[in-house]
Design a protein around this motif. Structure first.
Motif, PDB file in Angstrom:
ATOM      1  N   ALA A 121     137.748  53.950  30.817  1.00 49.60           N
ATOM      2  CA  ALA A 121     138.933  53.927  31.677  1.00 49.60           C
ATOM      3  C   ALA A 121     139.584  52.552  31.715  1.00 49.60           C
ATOM      4  O   ALA A 121     140.645  52.392  32.310  1.00 49.60           O
ATOM      5  N   LYS A 122     138.970  51.572  31.046  1.00 51.28           N
ATOM      6  CA  LYS A 122     139.566  50.229  31.029  1.00 51.28           C
ATOM      7  C   LYS A 122     140.980  50.268  30.455  1.00 51.28           C
ATOM      8  O   LYS A 122     141.815  49.434  30.784  1.00 51.28           O
ATOM      9  N   ALA A 123     141.272  51.259  29.629  1.00 44.77           N
ATOM     10  CA  ALA A 123     142.621  51.407  29.083  1.00 44.77           C
ATOM     11  C   ALA A 123     143.647  51.653  30.187  1.00 44.77           C
ATOM     12  O   ALA A 123     144.838  51.436  29.991  1.00 44.77           O
ATOM     13  N   LEU A 124     143.186  52.079  31.371  1.00 45.03           N
ATOM     14  CA  LEU A 124     144.088  52.366  32.486  1.00 45.03           C
ATOM     15  C   LEU A 124     144.140  51.237  33.511  1.00 45.03           C
ATOM     16  O   LEU A 124     144.754  51.378  34.558  1.00 45.03           O
ATOM     17  N   ILE A 125     143.500  50.106  33.206  1.00 47.51           N
ATOM     18  CA  ILE A 125     143.346  49.058  34.215  1.00 47.51           C
ATOM     19  C   ILE A 125     144.682  48.472  34.674  1.00 47.51           C
ATOM     20  O   ILE A 125     144.806  48.040  35.812  1.00 47.51           O
ATOM     21  N   ASN A 126     145.697  48.474  33.829  1.00 47.54           N
ATOM     22  CA  ASN A 126     147.028  48.013  34.218  1.00 47.54           C
ATOM     23  C   ASN A 126     148.062  49.134  34.155  1.00 47.54           C
ATOM     24  O   ASN A 126     149.257  48.888  34.091  1.00 47.54           O
ATOM     25  N   TRP A 127     147.607  50.363  34.191  1.00 47.81           N
ATOM     26  CA  TRP A 127     148.463  51.535  34.087  1.00 47.81           C
ATOM     27  C   TRP A 127     149.088  51.848  35.440  1.00 47.81           C
ATOM     28  O   TRP A 127     148.424  51.830  36.469  1.00 47.81           O
ATOM     29  N   SER A 128     150.356  52.173  35.430  1.00 43.18           N
ATOM     30  CA  SER A 128     151.042  52.545  36.658  1.00 43.18           C
ATOM     31  C   SER A 128     151.077  54.061  36.798  1.00 43.18           C
ATOM     32  O   SER A 128     151.502  54.762  35.889  1.00 43.18           O
ATOM     33  N   ALA A 129     150.600  54.533  37.928  1.00 41.56           N
ATOM     34  CA  ALA A 129     150.698  55.954  38.275  1.00 41.56           C
ATOM     35  C   ALA A 129     151.280  56.011  39.677  1.00 41.56           C
ATOM     36  O   ALA A 129     150.785  55.341  40.585  1.00 41.56           O
ATOM     37  N   ALA A 130     152.339  56.762  39.852  1.00 39.66           N
ATOM     38  CA  ALA A 130     153.032  56.849  41.140  1.00 39.66           C
ATOM     39  C   ALA A 130     153.374  55.447  41.661  1.00 39.66           C
ATOM     40  O   ALA A 130     153.229  55.151  42.835  1.00 39.66           O
ATOM     41  N   ALA A 131     153.809  54.578  40.747  1.00 37.63           N
ATOM     42  CA  ALA A 131     154.244  53.209  41.060  1.00 37.63           C
ATOM     43  C   ALA A 131     153.135  52.353  41.668  1.00 37.63           C
ATOM     44  O   ALA A 131     153.398  51.485  42.490  1.00 37.63           O
TER      45      ALA A 131
END
Length: 143
Positions: free
Chosen positions: A34-44
């Motif tokens: 899930a490190k690929a999502l560490i800077n991912w924006s979901a619902a701002a």
């Protein structure tokens, strides 16, 4: 997988775990990719923005969460605005998180110093938060 929160947003599992009280689920998810999502924006919101517990935000920062990663959102007038983790931590009166973000390199002058403006709303309850932002803004944090 995504989970629906009570407001109807669908967050990836990492975002959802960051809203909890234990770093264990966060550590587990980061260890399995899930490190690929560490800077991912979901619902701002990024995982760092959602983290309320020190162990969680410290782990995110240690694993590479960017303390300056902003997201686009809409203000109350439907105008696009950039949200920064530091500004949100100050808005929600989280002085320990503000300090951790500043130490990690968050820009206290982002968006014209919005974090300081937000911190001043809580100055009576959290005077050190204002002082920390002012010190880092003046470049005096190492002194």
């Amino acid at each position: 997988p995504a989970y629906a929160d009570p407001t109807g947003h669908n967050y990836p599992a990492l975002h959802h775990a960051c809203m909890g009280t234990s770093a264990s689920p966060v550590n587990f998810l980061l260890s399995i990719g899930a490190k690929a999502l560490i800077n991912w924006s979901a619902a701002a919101r990024t995982p760092l923005m959602l983290a309320k517990e020190p162990a969680i935000w410290h782990e995110l920062l240690r694993q590479g969460a960017d303390p300056n990663h902003f997201v686009w959102a809409k203000d109350q007038n439907d105008k696009p605005v950039r949200l920064h983790p530091l500004t949100l931590a100050a808005r929600y009166n989280q002085p320990a998180k503000v300090k951790a973000l500043l130490v990690a390199g968050a820009d206290p002058d982002a968006e014209g110093g919005a974090a300081l403006w937000e911190a001043r709303k809580h100055e009576k309850q959290s005077p050190t938060m204002v002082a920390d932002i002012e010190r880092y803004s003046a470049g005096e944090h190492g002194q």
